[in-house]
Design an enzyme around this catalytic site. Structure first.
Site, PDB file in Angstrom:
ATOM      1  N   LYS A 114      -8.778  27.855  28.258  1.00  0.00           N
ATOM      2  CA  LYS A 114      -9.717  28.233  27.200  1.00  0.00           C
ATOM      3  C   LYS A 114     -11.057  28.656  27.760  1.00  0.00           C
ATOM      4  O   LYS A 114     -11.659  29.612  27.274  1.00  0.00           O
ATOM      5  CB  LYS A 114      -9.902  27.083  26.206  1.00  0.00           C
ATOM      6  CG  LYS A 114      -8.687  26.881  25.315  1.00  0.00           C
ATOM      7  CD  LYS A 114      -8.983  25.940  24.162  1.00  0.00           C
ATOM      8  CE  LYS A 114      -7.770  25.821  23.252  1.00  0.00           C
ATOM      9  NZ  LYS A 114      -7.903  24.744  22.257  1.00  0.00           N
ATOM     10  N   LYS A 197       4.171  33.812  20.397  1.00  0.00           N
ATOM     11  CA  LYS A 197       4.262  32.998  19.192  1.00  0.00           C
ATOM     12  C   LYS A 197       3.323  33.490  18.106  1.00  0.00           C
ATOM     13  O   LYS A 197       2.303  34.125  18.379  1.00  0.00           O
ATOM     14  CB  LYS A 197       4.009  31.524  19.517  1.00  0.00           C
ATOM     15  CG  LYS A 197       2.605  31.178  19.923  1.00  0.00           C
ATOM     16  CD  LYS A 197       2.387  29.652  19.865  1.00  0.00           C
ATOM     17  CE  LYS A 197       0.900  29.352  19.680  1.00  0.00           C
ATOM     18  NZ  LYS A 197       0.593  27.989  19.298  1.00  0.00           N
ATOM     19  N   LYS A 200      -2.754  32.193  14.931  1.00  0.00           N
ATOM     20  CA  LYS A 200      -3.963  32.635  14.256  1.00  0.00           C
ATOM     21  C   LYS A 200      -4.878  33.387  15.223  1.00  0.00           C
ATOM     22  O   LYS A 200      -5.519  34.360  14.852  1.00  0.00           O
ATOM     23  CB  LYS A 200      -4.698  31.391  13.746  1.00  0.00           C
ATOM     24  CG  LYS A 200      -5.749  31.669  12.733  1.00  0.00           C
ATOM     25  CD  LYS A 200      -5.178  31.522  11.348  1.00  0.00           C
ATOM     26  CE  LYS A 200      -6.246  31.878  10.321  1.00  0.00           C
ATOM     27  NZ  LYS A 200      -5.724  31.830   8.972  1.00  0.00           N
TER      28      LYS A 200
HETATM   29  P1  ADP Z   1      -2.763  28.681  16.337  1.00  0.00           P
HETATM   30  O1  ADP Z   1      -1.975  29.059  17.576  1.00  0.00           O
HETATM   31  O2  ADP Z   1      -2.429  29.540  15.187  1.00  0.00           O
HETATM   32  O3  ADP Z   1      -4.235  28.560  16.628  1.00  0.00           O
HETATM   33  P2  ADP Z   1      -2.715  25.853  16.569  1.00  0.00           P
HETATM   34  O4  ADP Z   1      -2.700  25.983  18.045  1.00  0.00           O
HETATM   35  O5  ADP Z   1      -3.962  25.390  15.900  1.00  0.00           O
HETATM   36  O6  ADP Z   1      -2.251  27.225  15.941  1.00  0.00           O
HETATM   37  O7  ADP Z   1      -1.510  24.910  16.162  1.00  0.00           O
HETATM   38  C1  ADP Z   1      -1.535  23.918  15.186  1.00  0.00           C
HETATM   39  C2  ADP Z   1      -0.152  23.294  15.146  1.00  0.00           C
HETATM   40  O8  ADP Z   1       0.818  24.256  14.733  1.00  0.00           O
HETATM   41  C3  ADP Z   1       0.315  22.792  16.505  1.00  0.00           C
HETATM   42  O9  ADP Z   1       1.023  21.577  16.316  1.00  0.00           O
HETATM   43  C4  ADP Z   1       1.225  23.878  17.000  1.00  0.00           C
HETATM   44  O10 ADP Z   1       2.217  23.400  17.860  1.00  0.00           O
HETATM   45  C5  ADP Z   1       1.820  24.415  15.712  1.00  0.00           C
HETATM   46  N1  ADP Z   1       2.102  25.838  15.838  1.00  0.00           N
HETATM   47  C6  ADP Z   1       1.188  26.828  15.917  1.00  0.00           C
HETATM   48  N2  ADP Z   1       1.771  28.027  16.016  1.00  0.00           N
HETATM   49  C7  ADP Z   1       3.107  27.807  16.010  1.00  0.00           C
HETATM   50  C8  ADP Z   1       4.259  28.648  16.083  1.00  0.00           C
HETATM   51  N3  ADP Z   1       4.142  29.968  16.163  1.00  0.00           N
HETATM   52  N4  ADP Z   1       5.495  28.087  16.036  1.00  0.00           N
HETATM   53  C9  ADP Z   1       5.616  26.744  15.937  1.00  0.00           C
HETATM   54  N5  ADP Z   1       4.583  25.891  15.865  1.00  0.00           N
HETATM   55  C10 ADP Z   1       3.336  26.397  15.900  1.00  0.00           C
HETATM   56 NA    NA Z   2      -4.055  27.886  19.265  1.00  0.00          NA
END
Ligand code: ADP
Ligand code: NA
Length: 330
Positions: A114, A197, A200
């Site tokens: 990060k 994946k 957001k």
């Molecule tokens: P983002 O990648 O959208 O910022 P976060 O990292 O905040 O999402 O993830 C919040 C939760 O959602 C975590 O437990 C993460 O493992 C799950 N998560 C996020 N994106 C995915 C995805 N594409 N598939 C499965 N689980 C996900």
């Molecule tokens: Na993230």
């Protein structure tokens, strides 16, 4: 025997959670309510490590909670709260940070990733010590289990190390939590780039299905998802990541196993699959949106629920912190 205690948190998100958050994390939270003594929180303390706008943060926290309640988190069965409502998180984090080696903290790869993106000099100390706050989040509640994805394994190890270290120095105080690997966690991929994946922070708007966006918009995104060469609807994540991702989502939302879907779509085209999945998505998000709105339309009720959640959480957190303070010599 009492149920194992589980603790998990999710960041308050701008506008809406997406399908990946729900299918990869929050859906499991809902099921674990039946098997665990569950503590779930919206981690607003963690949300300010990179700068933020106060009004937006407050709004995001409430909208996030409303969505969690809308998908089935139940304050009667679990403890649902906002991290900043429980001051013990920050208090314990300080004590743990004094037990963490600087080199040890420097080895956290998530910080390296990060901060590399932001420029190391511009990263906050809060981003650096984030895993220590996470350890405090978990240890305060004496959690037995913490659901973790691959990217959180190192932080989980740090949590266990810190718990063991404190116990060794000051006497048995903390439960050492186990990582809880969820068997059926679907990894949801970007609809426009099914090699990465759904996220957001990195997906384009067309690659991301948000729980709170207009359902016709979601339907359109499904229909214009990137598919693969060939015409056959088969599950093959390597050769056909696009179609496989659609099957994963379809299966997760409908409860129909992937092989049954593959059989049902034999001889049909990608267009048929997408059209049906678009309907499934719309049917899935519509009640969630209605429920989310219902919670947001009654701010007093939401506040009351949050106050109850915070009180339940503090009951446990304050008992842990009292014994920590005592052992440390405060
Ligand atoms: P983002 O990648 O959208 O910022 P976060 O990292 O905040 O999402 O993830 C919040 C939760 O959602 C975590 O437990 C993460 O493992 C799950 N998560 C996020 N994106 C995915 C995805 N594409 N598939 C499965 N689980 C996900
Ligand atoms: Na993230």
């Amino acid at each position: 025997a009492s149920r194992p205690r589980v603790l998990s948190g999710i960041q308050p998100t701008a506008d809406s959670y997406h399908l990946g958050n729900f299918l990869g994390a929050v859906r499991n939270w809902v099921t674990m309510q039946d098997t665990h003594d569950a503590f779930y929180m919206v981690v607003d303390l963690h949300a300010i490590t990179g700068g933020h706008e106060p009004k937006a943060l407050r709004e995001r926290t409430r909208v996030s909670l409303a969505q969690l309640l809308a998908v089935g988190l139940d304050p009667q069965r679990s403890t649902i709260f906002v991290q900043s409502h429980v001051p013990e998180h920050a208090q314990l984090a300080w004590i743990l940070s004094c037990l963490t080696g600087f080199g040890e903290a420097s080895r956290m790869v998530q910080f390296k990733d990060k901060s590399a993106k932001q420029g190391a000099d511009r990263s906050s100390v809060g981003l650096f010590t984030y895993p220590i706050l996470q350890a405090a989040d978990i240890l305060l509640y004496q959690a037995d289990e913490v659901p973790v994805g691959e990217d959180q394994r190192q932080h989980m190890e740090l949590t266990r190390d810190l718990a063991g270290r404190f116990n060794g120095l000051f006497g048995q105080t903390f439960t050492l939590p186990r990582p809880y690997i969820v068997k059926e966690t679907a990894k949801i991929l970007d609809l426009q780039d099914p090699t990465s994946k759904m996220s957001k922070s990195s997906s384009s708007p067309a690659g991301l299905i948000e729980l709170l966006e207009e359902p016709p918009r979601s339907a359109k995104k499904v229909k214009s998802a990137v598919t693969d060469t060939g015409r056959e609807i088969i599950y093959d994540p390597v050769e056909k990541p696009g179609v496989s991702n659609l099957l994963t989502i379809f299966s997760a939302l409908s409860g129909r196993p992937v092989p049954a879907l593959v059989e049902a779509y034999e001889g049909k085209g990608y267009g048929d699959l997408k059209k049906d999945l678009a309907e499934v998505v719309v049917e899935f998000v519509t009640p969630i949106q209605r429920e989310t709105k219902r919670f947001l339309d009654d701010p007093a009720e939401l506040d009351k629920m949050l106050a109850i959640g915070a009180a339940k959480a503090r009951e446990v957190a304050s008992a842990t912190l009292a014994s920590v303070y005592d052992r440390v010599g405060f």
